[in-house]
Design an enzyme around this catalytic site. Sequence first.
Site, mmCIF file in Angstrom:
data_model
loop_
_atom_site.group_PDB
_atom_site.id
_atom_site.type_symbol
_atom_site.label_atom_id
_atom_site.label_comp_id
_atom_site.label_asym_id
_atom_site.label_seq_id
_atom_site.Cartn_x
_atom_site.Cartn_y
_atom_site.Cartn_z
ATOM 1 N N ARG A 238 -20.855 -58.814 -7.036
ATOM 2 C CA ARG A 238 -20.474 -60.117 -6.786
ATOM 3 C C ARG A 238 -19.280 -60.829 -6.818
ATOM 4 O O ARG A 238 -19.474 -60.933 -8.538
ATOM 5 C CB ARG A 238 -22.201 -60.675 -7.038
ATOM 6 C CG ARG A 238 -23.356 -60.282 -6.236
ATOM 7 C CD ARG A 238 -23.116 -59.955 -5.079
ATOM 8 N NE ARG A 238 -24.734 -59.910 -3.986
ATOM 9 C CZ ARG A 238 -23.915 -58.158 -2.525
ATOM 10 N NH1 ARG A 238 -22.707 -56.910 -3.372
ATOM 11 N NH2 ARG A 238 -25.137 -58.058 -2.378
ATOM 12 N N GLU A 267 -17.468 -66.098 -0.130
ATOM 13 C CA GLU A 267 -17.028 -65.813 0.933
ATOM 14 C C GLU A 267 -17.762 -65.783 2.446
ATOM 15 O O GLU A 267 -18.939 -66.698 2.341
ATOM 16 C CB GLU A 267 -17.046 -63.703 0.929
ATOM 17 C CG GLU A 267 -17.463 -63.571 -0.454
ATOM 18 C CD GLU A 267 -18.508 -61.769 0.023
ATOM 19 O OE1 GLU A 267 -19.092 -61.346 0.093
ATOM 20 O OE2 GLU A 267 -18.181 -60.670 -1.793
ATOM 21 N N HIS A 285 -14.960 -56.698 1.227
ATOM 22 C CA HIS A 285 -16.407 -56.999 1.224
ATOM 23 C C HIS A 285 -16.879 -55.448 1.345
ATOM 24 O O HIS A 285 -18.033 -55.296 2.347
ATOM 25 C CB HIS A 285 -17.197 -57.587 1.065
ATOM 26 C CG HIS A 285 -18.964 -58.134 0.229
ATOM 27 N ND1 HIS A 285 -19.808 -58.467 0.206
ATOM 28 C CD2 HIS A 285 -19.687 -56.571 0.464
ATOM 29 C CE1 HIS A 285 -20.824 -58.012 -0.872
ATOM 30 N NE2 HIS A 285 -20.619 -56.278 -0.652
HETATM 31 C C1 DGY Z 1 -25.266 -54.447 -1.166
HETATM 32 O O1 DGY Z 1 -26.369 -54.545 -0.193
HETATM 33 O O2 DGY Z 1 -25.326 -55.664 -1.729
HETATM 34 C C2 DGY Z 1 -23.806 -54.834 -0.528
HETATM 35 O O3 DGY Z 1 -23.021 -56.225 -1.236
HETATM 36 C C3 DGY Z 1 -23.058 -54.868 0.491
HETATM 37 O O4 DGY Z 1 -22.773 -53.658 1.211
#
Ligand code: DGY
Length: 325
Positions: A238, A267, A285
């Site tokens: 993240r 983002e 992402h």
């Molecule tokens: C999630 O599932 O948390 C991812 O970041 C999306 O791919």
Amino acid sequence: MRKPSVVVTARWPLAVEQVLQSEFEVTLNESDRPFTADDMRSALASADALCPTVIDALPAEILGDARGRCRLLANFGVGFNHIDVAHATRLGIAVSNTPGVLTDCTADLALLLMLSIARRAGEGERQVRSSQWRGWRPTHLLGQSLAGKTLGIIGMGRIGQAVAKRAGLGFGMRVLYHSRSVVSVPGVDIERLDLDDLLARADFVSLHCPSNPQTHHLLNSESLGKMKKEAYLINTARGDVVDELALVEALRNGVIAGAGLDVYEKEPQIQAGLIDLENVVLLPHLGSASVETRTAMGMCVVNNLRAFFQGKPLPDPVVVRLTNR
Ligand code: DGY
């Protein structure tokens, strides 16, 4: 009998949308236009379940009080830092996610970023596309090999372990990790270290921890300063685990050699300065972005919806410990 009503906030793979349509009174988002806070409020008020994704912030202000109809947030994704799960729980709204099905896909992407930044793939591609390539020469765009290098993994859950397996067995890397729990990865020698030792020894530092108050800006100017000058930072976890301003400074000033990023603090905005740097690979992402994985994620949501509305335990509940307020 009335089918449960379900609101989906984004386009999903067609095969999953078809299953949703056959089993639920579903409202799909055919335009794929991101939901606003008001869209979210109206879905919470009128639908039995809401299926958000990582971009749909659901803080207490939006979840509101217990007067809405929604009783399940069936998240399309494993990370749930965009949802105030404690508040939802207090309101009696259950939360589920999609663990497990995106492990390999995300681990693949971490390796893709490691290879791309170490082997200077982004720089090379930019040369070819801008007609700057002057042909093969022995010293052209020399990068770093992965074999024999040390990978430091921060957060050794499913994805961290899948990265360790690939790095150890596939690329001949030594693997260090920092994690609360002691884990083992079959066939790979891994060593558990405290954070500072890992940062000091790793040639690649790859983040696989969740976003929470303890990991917010875990990589900041101080911790980046503890990494080797030749080391690379990889983030598929993240964005807010890294202080991006500090990262830009570190990349500019040679505090570390480079970074491969798939996630960002705000983002889809990218921190000023990052785009101008050659020593960073930037992806939008894409961790779980394969047809197979996104379909599996969707089916995982469907399984949670089915179980919930049949009065069965959620296969993938997100549970938080509630503190008294
Ligand atoms: C999630 O599932 O948390 C991812 O970041 C999306 O791919």
